[in-house]
Design an enzyme around this catalytic site. Sequence first.
Site, PDB file in Angstrom:
ATOM      1  CG  ASN A   9      -1.902   1.061   1.292  1.00 51.26           C
ATOM      2  OD1 ASN A   9      -1.619   2.161   0.833  1.00 51.26           O
ATOM      3  ND2 ASN A   9      -3.067   0.783   1.854  1.00 51.26           N
ATOM      4  CG  HIS A  11      -2.627   5.542  -0.216  1.00 53.90           C
ATOM      5  ND1 HIS A  11      -2.895   6.778  -0.747  1.00 53.90           N
ATOM      6  CD2 HIS A  11      -3.190   4.649  -1.051  1.00 53.90           C
ATOM      7  CE1 HIS A  11      -3.596   6.641  -1.851  1.00 53.90           C
ATOM      8  NE2 HIS A  11      -3.790   5.356  -2.060  1.00 53.90           N
ATOM      9  CG  ASP A  68      -3.720  -6.419   9.213  1.00 51.94           C
ATOM     10  OD1 ASP A  68      -3.684  -6.241   7.979  1.00 51.94           O
ATOM     11  OD2 ASP A  68      -4.679  -6.987   9.775  1.00 51.94           O
ATOM     12  CB  THR A  69      -4.773  -0.631   9.494  1.00 52.57           C
ATOM     13  OG1 THR A  69      -3.455  -0.214   9.848  1.00 52.57           O
ATOM     14  CG2 THR A  69      -5.758   0.453   9.904  1.00 52.57           C
ATOM     15  NE  ARG A 177      -0.584   2.800   8.369  1.00 48.75           N
ATOM     16  CZ  ARG A 177      -1.841   3.028   7.966  1.00 48.75           C
ATOM     17  NH1 ARG A 177      -2.247   4.248   7.693  1.00 48.75           N
ATOM     18  NH2 ARG A 177      -2.683   2.031   7.811  1.00 48.75           N
TER      19      ARG A 177
HETATM   20  P1  ITT Z   1      -0.867  -4.101   3.092  1.00 49.56           P
HETATM   21  O1  ITT Z   1      -1.518  -5.291   3.724  1.00 49.56           O
HETATM   22  O2  ITT Z   1      -0.082  -4.450   1.862  1.00 49.56           O
HETATM   23  O3  ITT Z   1      -0.053  -3.298   4.068  1.00 49.56           O
HETATM   24  P2  ITT Z   1      -3.600  -3.170   2.790  1.00 49.56           P
HETATM   25  O4  ITT Z   1      -4.178  -2.009   2.042  1.00 49.56           O
HETATM   26  O5  ITT Z   1      -4.116  -4.549   2.499  1.00 49.56           O
HETATM   27  O6  ITT Z   1      -2.017  -3.086   2.591  1.00 49.56           O
HETATM   28  P3  ITT Z   1      -4.465  -3.434   5.581  1.00 49.56           P
HETATM   29  O7  ITT Z   1      -4.803  -4.861   5.375  1.00 49.56           O
HETATM   30  O8  ITT Z   1      -3.681  -3.058   6.794  1.00 49.56           O
HETATM   31  O9  ITT Z   1      -3.685  -2.832   4.325  1.00 49.56           O
HETATM   32  O10 ITT Z   1      -5.715  -2.475   5.625  1.00 49.56           O
HETATM   33  C1  ITT Z   1      -7.014  -2.888   5.438  1.00 49.56           C
HETATM   34  C2  ITT Z   1      -7.814  -1.795   4.786  1.00 49.56           C
HETATM   35  O11 ITT Z   1      -8.114  -0.831   5.795  1.00 49.56           O
HETATM   36  C3  ITT Z   1      -7.101  -1.027   3.687  1.00 49.56           C
HETATM   37  O12 ITT Z   1      -7.293  -1.605   2.454  1.00 49.56           O
HETATM   38  C4  ITT Z   1      -7.789   0.314   3.763  1.00 49.56           C
HETATM   39  O13 ITT Z   1      -8.955   0.290   2.988  1.00 49.56           O
HETATM   40  C5  ITT Z   1      -8.154   0.431   5.217  1.00 49.56           C
HETATM   41  N1  ITT Z   1      -7.173   1.301   5.876  1.00 49.56           N
HETATM   42  C6  ITT Z   1      -5.967   0.956   6.410  1.00 49.56           C
HETATM   43  N2  ITT Z   1      -5.373   2.033   6.943  1.00 49.56           N
HETATM   44  C7  ITT Z   1      -6.202   3.074   6.737  1.00 49.56           C
HETATM   45  C8  ITT Z   1      -6.150   4.446   7.037  1.00 49.56           C
HETATM   46  O14 ITT Z   1      -5.101   4.995   7.639  1.00 49.56           O
HETATM   47  N3  ITT Z   1      -7.179   5.224   6.677  1.00 49.56           N
HETATM   48  C9  ITT Z   1      -8.253   4.698   6.059  1.00 49.56           C
HETATM   49  N4  ITT Z   1      -8.383   3.418   5.718  1.00 49.56           N
HETATM   50  C10 ITT Z   1      -7.367   2.606   6.059  1.00 49.56           C
END
Ligand code: ITT
Length: 190
Positions: A9, A11, A68-69, A177
């Site tokens: 990602n 971003h 992971d978020t 984050r």
């Molecule tokens: P990686 O696993 O490759 O790091 P990802 O986009 O799949 O990238 P996550 O599984 O951590 O990342 O995130 C799950 C989703 O949560 C991600 O696709 C975003 O849509 C959302 N997300 C994560 N961080 C965010 C943020 O700071 N603001 C808004 N949405 C977020």
Amino acid sequence: MELVFATNNTHKIKEISPLITNSFRLLSLSDLNFFEDIPETQATLQGNASQKSHYIFDRYAINCFADDTGLEIEALKGEPGVYSARYAGEGCNFQDNIDKVLLKMQGITHRNARFRTVISLLLDGKEYFFEGYVNGKILNEKHGNDGFGYDPIFMPDNYTISFAEMTLEEKNKISHRGMAVRKLAAFLNI
Ligand code: ITT
């Protein structure tokens, strides 16, 4: 010393780059010529963060971390949570996920939610975890064009604008984050 941020990602990389400085040279997966999707099959944010960092460490034996978020909405019993990336199904985009949340939240006045990030750091063969969170509310519609993911529908507590209406610096100051990465940076002594 080199430190890889194991994420696809861009971003996320943009957000955390200003927070990891000095003695560490931050590398992305593209610097390793790695362009695959990393599996995320665990039931928790911590499990997924660990799975992602191990996936890269197993291949490159290099110090690395992964985040992971999840967006956890109280009225939806913590959904989308660990399923935030694919809430609207395989191959869905940010807009599909936002549409699903807004639909499920229609008519619901209790709109408390939080973003939560767990970082897994693999440093010299040991694993460390860092967590960050921010409380807020789910808006009734999208506001703003910056940020990514669910940012346009999330308004942090004590603010009147969404994450997508903030500059990167403003979001970093209070975000899930930002908090987790500052703990990581303190641990690394940078
Ligand atoms: P990686 O696993 O490759 O790091 P990802 O986009 O799949 O990238 P996550 O599984 O951590 O990342 O995130 C799950 C989703 O949560 C991600 O696709 C975003 O849509 C959302 N997300 C994560 N961080 C965010 C943020 O700071 N603001 C808004 N949405 C977020």
